[in-house]
Scaffold this motif. Structure first.
Motif, PDB file in Angstrom:
ATOM      1  N   GLY A 310       0.816  -1.211   0.000  1.00 25.94           N
ATOM      2  CA  GLY A 310       0.000   0.000   0.000  1.00 25.94           C
ATOM      3  C   GLY A 310       0.845   1.254   0.000  1.00 25.94           C
ATOM      4  O   GLY A 310       0.551   2.221  -0.723  1.00 25.94           O
ATOM      5  N   LEU A 311       1.910   1.283   0.785  1.00 25.62           N
ATOM      6  CA  LEU A 311       2.791   2.445   0.833  1.00 25.62           C
ATOM      7  C   LEU A 311       3.569   2.620  -0.464  1.00 25.62           C
ATOM      8  O   LEU A 311       3.986   3.753  -0.798  1.00 25.62           O
ATOM      9  CB  LEU A 311       3.767   2.311   2.010  1.00 25.62           C
ATOM     10  N   ALA A 312       3.768   1.521  -1.204  1.00 24.49           N
ATOM     11  CA  ALA A 312       4.482   1.602  -2.481  1.00 24.49           C
ATOM     12  C   ALA A 312       3.575   2.063  -3.618  1.00 24.49           C
ATOM     13  O   ALA A 312       4.062   2.298  -4.730  1.00 24.49           O
ATOM     14  CB  ALA A 312       5.102   0.252  -2.820  1.00 24.49           C
ATOM     15  N   GLY A 313       2.258   2.156  -3.366  1.00 25.77           N
ATOM     16  CA  GLY A 313       1.356   2.665  -4.387  1.00 25.77           C
ATOM     17  C   GLY A 313       0.554   1.621  -5.124  1.00 25.77           C
ATOM     18  O   GLY A 313      -0.078   1.938  -6.149  1.00 25.77           O
ATOM     19  N   VAL A 314       0.525   0.378  -4.662  1.00 22.69           N
ATOM     20  CA  VAL A 314      -0.308  -0.645  -5.301  1.00 22.69           C
ATOM     21  C   VAL A 314      -1.772  -0.344  -5.000  1.00 22.69           C
ATOM     22  O   VAL A 314      -2.135  -0.034  -3.853  1.00 22.69           O
ATOM     23  CB  VAL A 314       0.065  -2.058  -4.795  1.00 22.69           C
ATOM     24  N   LEU A 315      -2.648  -0.443  -6.046  1.00 17.70           N
ATOM     25  CA  LEU A 315      -4.050  -0.068  -5.917  1.00 17.70           C
ATOM     26  C   LEU A 315      -4.966  -1.261  -6.150  1.00 17.70           C
ATOM     27  O   LEU A 315      -4.573  -2.262  -6.772  1.00 17.70           O
ATOM     28  CB  LEU A 315      -4.391   1.037  -6.930  1.00 17.70           C
ATOM     29  N   LEU A 316      -6.207  -1.129  -5.669  1.00 17.03           N
ATOM     30  CA  LEU A 316      -7.230  -2.129  -5.982  1.00 17.03           C
ATOM     31  C   LEU A 316      -7.408  -2.222  -7.489  1.00 17.03           C
ATOM     32  O   LEU A 316      -7.448  -1.198  -8.188  1.00 17.03           O
ATOM     33  CB  LEU A 316      -8.568  -1.761  -5.338  1.00 17.03           C
ATOM     34  N   GLY A 317      -7.518  -3.441  -7.985  1.00 15.42           N
ATOM     35  CA  GLY A 317      -7.704  -3.649  -9.418  1.00 15.42           C
ATOM     36  C   GLY A 317      -6.420  -3.821 -10.184  1.00 15.42           C
ATOM     37  O   GLY A 317      -6.443  -4.231 -11.355  1.00 15.42           O
ATOM     38  N   ASP A 318      -5.271  -3.478  -9.581  1.00 17.01           N
ATOM     39  CA  ASP A 318      -3.996  -3.725 -10.257  1.00 17.01           C
ATOM     40  C   ASP A 318      -3.812  -5.237 -10.456  1.00 17.01           C
ATOM     41  O   ASP A 318      -4.231  -6.049  -9.614  1.00 17.01           O
ATOM     42  CB  ASP A 318      -2.826  -3.203  -9.423  1.00 17.01           C
ATOM     43  N   VAL A 319      -3.174  -5.612 -11.561  1.00 13.64           N
ATOM     44  CA  VAL A 319      -2.862  -7.010 -11.834  1.00 13.64           C
ATOM     45  C   VAL A 319      -1.354  -7.192 -11.740  1.00 13.64           C
ATOM     46  O   VAL A 319      -0.594  -6.577 -12.509  1.00 13.64           O
ATOM     47  CB  VAL A 319      -3.354  -7.442 -13.231  1.00 13.64           C
ATOM     48  N   LEU A 320      -0.917  -7.988 -10.768  1.00 15.35           N
ATOM     49  CA  LEU A 320       0.507  -8.270 -10.599  1.00 15.35           C
ATOM     50  C   LEU A 320       0.901  -9.331 -11.611  1.00 15.35           C
ATOM     51  O   LEU A 320       0.397 -10.456 -11.582  1.00 15.35           O
ATOM     52  CB  LEU A 320       0.807  -8.765  -9.182  1.00 15.35           C
ATOM     53  N   ALA A 321       1.801  -8.977 -12.529  1.00 15.37           N
ATOM     54  CA  ALA A 321       2.188  -9.891 -13.601  1.00 15.37           C
ATOM     55  C   ALA A 321       3.538 -10.543 -13.372  1.00 15.37           C
ATOM     56  O   ALA A 321       3.766 -11.671 -13.828  1.00 15.37           O
ATOM     57  CB  ALA A 321       2.198  -9.144 -14.942  1.00 15.37           C
ATOM     58  N   ALA A 322       4.455  -9.857 -12.680  1.00 10.62           N
ATOM     59  CA  ALA A 322       5.802 -10.409 -12.515  1.00 10.62           C
ATOM     60  C   ALA A 322       6.443  -9.859 -11.254  1.00 10.62           C
ATOM     61  O   ALA A 322       6.126  -8.761 -10.784  1.00 10.62           O
ATOM     62  CB  ALA A 322       6.670 -10.095 -13.728  1.00 10.62           C
ATOM     63  N   TRP A 323       7.358 -10.674 -10.698  1.00  6.65           N
ATOM     64  CA  TRP A 323       8.140 -10.337  -9.497  1.00  6.65           C
ATOM     65  C   TRP A 323       9.609 -10.380  -9.900  1.00  6.65           C
ATOM     66  O   TRP A 323      10.127 -11.437 -10.230  1.00  6.65           O
ATOM     67  CB  TRP A 323       7.834 -11.365  -8.411  1.00  6.65           C
ATOM     68  N   ASP A 324      10.267  -9.237  -9.922  1.00  5.26           N
ATOM     69  CA  ASP A 324      11.659  -9.160 -10.382  1.00  5.26           C
ATOM     70  C   ASP A 324      11.835  -9.845 -11.729  1.00  5.26           C
ATOM     71  O   ASP A 324      12.799 -10.580 -11.974  1.00  5.26           O
ATOM     72  CB  ASP A 324      12.606  -9.771  -9.353  1.00  5.26           C
ATOM     73  N   GLY A 325      10.865  -9.631 -12.612  1.00  2.03           N
ATOM     74  CA  GLY A 325      10.954 -10.164 -13.964  1.00  2.03           C
ATOM     75  C   GLY A 325      10.458 -11.581 -14.136  1.00  2.03           C
ATOM     76  O   GLY A 325      10.389 -12.070 -15.269  1.00  2.03           O
ATOM     77  N   LYS A 326      10.085 -12.256 -13.037  1.00  2.00           N
ATOM     78  CA  LYS A 326       9.598 -13.639 -13.117  1.00  2.00           C
ATOM     79  C   LYS A 326       8.072 -13.644 -13.016  1.00  2.00           C
ATOM     80  O   LYS A 326       7.503 -13.006 -12.125  1.00  2.00           O
ATOM     81  CB  LYS A 326      10.214 -14.482 -12.008  1.00  2.00           C
ATOM     82  N   PRO A 327       7.387 -14.378 -13.928  1.00  2.00           N
ATOM     83  CA  PRO A 327       5.918 -14.348 -13.955  1.00  2.00           C
ATOM     84  C   PRO A 327       5.300 -14.830 -12.649  1.00  2.00           C
ATOM     85  O   PRO A 327       5.857 -15.685 -11.941  1.00  2.00           O
ATOM     86  CB  PRO A 327       5.572 -15.302 -15.111  1.00  2.00           C
TER      87      PRO A 327
END
Length: 370
Positions: A310-327
């Motif tokens: 939340g403090l980093a700016g992630v919002l409701l409805g965002d779709v997380l596609a990758a973590w450090d470039g990994k799906p």
């Protein structure tokens, strides 16, 4: 009495129903004489020709020496070749007794007995899921004494809980080398319930590599047991053929029995002794899988505004596609990345927001104790 005569045996009945008869194994130069009272004599002769019937009911004194004199039951037992099934059964019983001396019964407020492993003096390992509450715990030790216990820590990810109690000194079970167990090897599960120790025998039906539990814990090997696990044996010992500790017995999904590997327990115990818990990474998001075009990811359905995400700016409805470039294709993928080593690190999350790519940097926090 029933006597089994091998091929080549010469049998002669003496004095009719008086039940005195001879069994001569001519090639081995052995003679056996027994009567209706189950008395038996076994003689070895100097030559095959000396093995013959005697109307007097006595073997000739010359050219012979006694091998055995006693009852038929004892003679048949001593003369019979070793029974491999009996030896195997005795070996299982010995392994069970050795393990039972290091397995305790764990009692909670609900009154149901589970099992626990004497890990070190004053420390007992048991299954975390079996402990419904943290208070009013007690142990029944192998010598029958009941002592109070306290919870030192629990790790839901690996299903390991650590208890402290006055166990006294003991010699712990030796740990089996991880490479020593393969699919198809014999395993023995030993627990302790209300009426004493219990055991179940089977095979290691699957021995695989590292895996993640549903709660995100990293287990060094996947060990499935081809046996039925009694509920009281949850938290008990799993041994290999040499009596070494393979791991801790726990129920798995679809009624499978699993073993938490000994090396996983050892790592968890180290964390629990030091910190009282095993730290897990924390983002502060609620997510579920979603497909966006050709991209499979995790849609955010809940976010704590004061959390790292939340403090980093992630919002409701965002779709997380990758973590450090990994799906990221599933919630389990995300949990696998939130392991103890992730706490305090900064990761790059690739998002899809309103159909457009987006990227945020998040510093992973530590999940609060349950």
């Amino acid at each position: 009495m029933r006597v089994h005569h091998p091929p080549g045996t010469v049998i002669q009945q003496l004095h009719g129903p008086a039940a005195m008869h001879r069994i001569g194994q001519q090639r081995r130069r052995v003679g056996i004489c027994h009567d209706g009272n189950m008395d038996i004599q076994v003689m070895r002769f100097e030559s095959p020709a000396a093995v013959r019937a005697c109307p007097s009911g006595q073997w000739p004194a010359a050219r012979r020496r006694p091998i055995y004199s006693g009852t038929a039951e004892r003679a048949m037992t001593e003369a019979s070749p070793p029974d491999p099934l009996a030896a195997f059964s005795d070996r299982l019983a010995a392994l069970t007794a050795a393990a039972a001396a290091r397995v305790v019964a764990v009692h909670g407020r609900d009154g149901r007995a589970r099992s626990g492993l004497l890990w070190a003096e004053g420390l007992v390992v048991t299954a975390e899921e079996a402990l419904e509450r943290d208070d009013e715990l007690s142990l029944t030790l192998p010598d029958g004494r009941m002592v109070p216990a306290t919870l030192a820590g629990r790790d839901p990810g690996t299903d390991v809980a650590l208890l402290k109690a006055a166990t006294g000194a003991f010699a712990p079970l030796p740990l089996a080398p991880p490479a020593a167990l393969a699919t198809g090897h014999m395993v023995l599960a030993v627990g302790r319930g209300e009426y004493g120790p219990g055991a179940a025998f089977g095979l290691a039906s699957l021995v695989g590599g590292p895996w993640r539990s549903m709660r995100g814990g990293r287990l060094d090997r996947r060990i499935q047991l081809g046996l039925k696990l009694d509920p009281s044996a949850e938290g008990g010992a799993v041994l290999d053929h040499a009596g070494r500790l393979v791991g801790m017995a726990v129920p798995g999904p679809r009624r499978r029995a699993l073993a938490i590997p000994a090396e996983t327990i050892e790592r968890a115990v180290g964390h629990l002794c030091t910190h009282g818990r095993v730290a897990r990474g924390y983002l502060g998001l609620a997510m579920q899988p979603v497909q966006v075009g050709e991209v499979r990811g995790l849609i955010v359905v809940g976010v704590d505004p004061r959390s790292p995400a939340g403090l980093a700016g992630v919002l409701l409805g965002d779709v997380l596609a990758a973590w450090d470039g990994k799906p990221l294709g599933s919630v389990r993928d995300m949990l696998a990345r939130l392991d103890p080593d992730s706490v305090g690190t900064t990761v790059s999350l690739e998002l899809i927001r309103a159909g457009l790519p987006h990227r945020v940097q998040v510093r992973i926090g530590e999940r609060a104790a349950a």
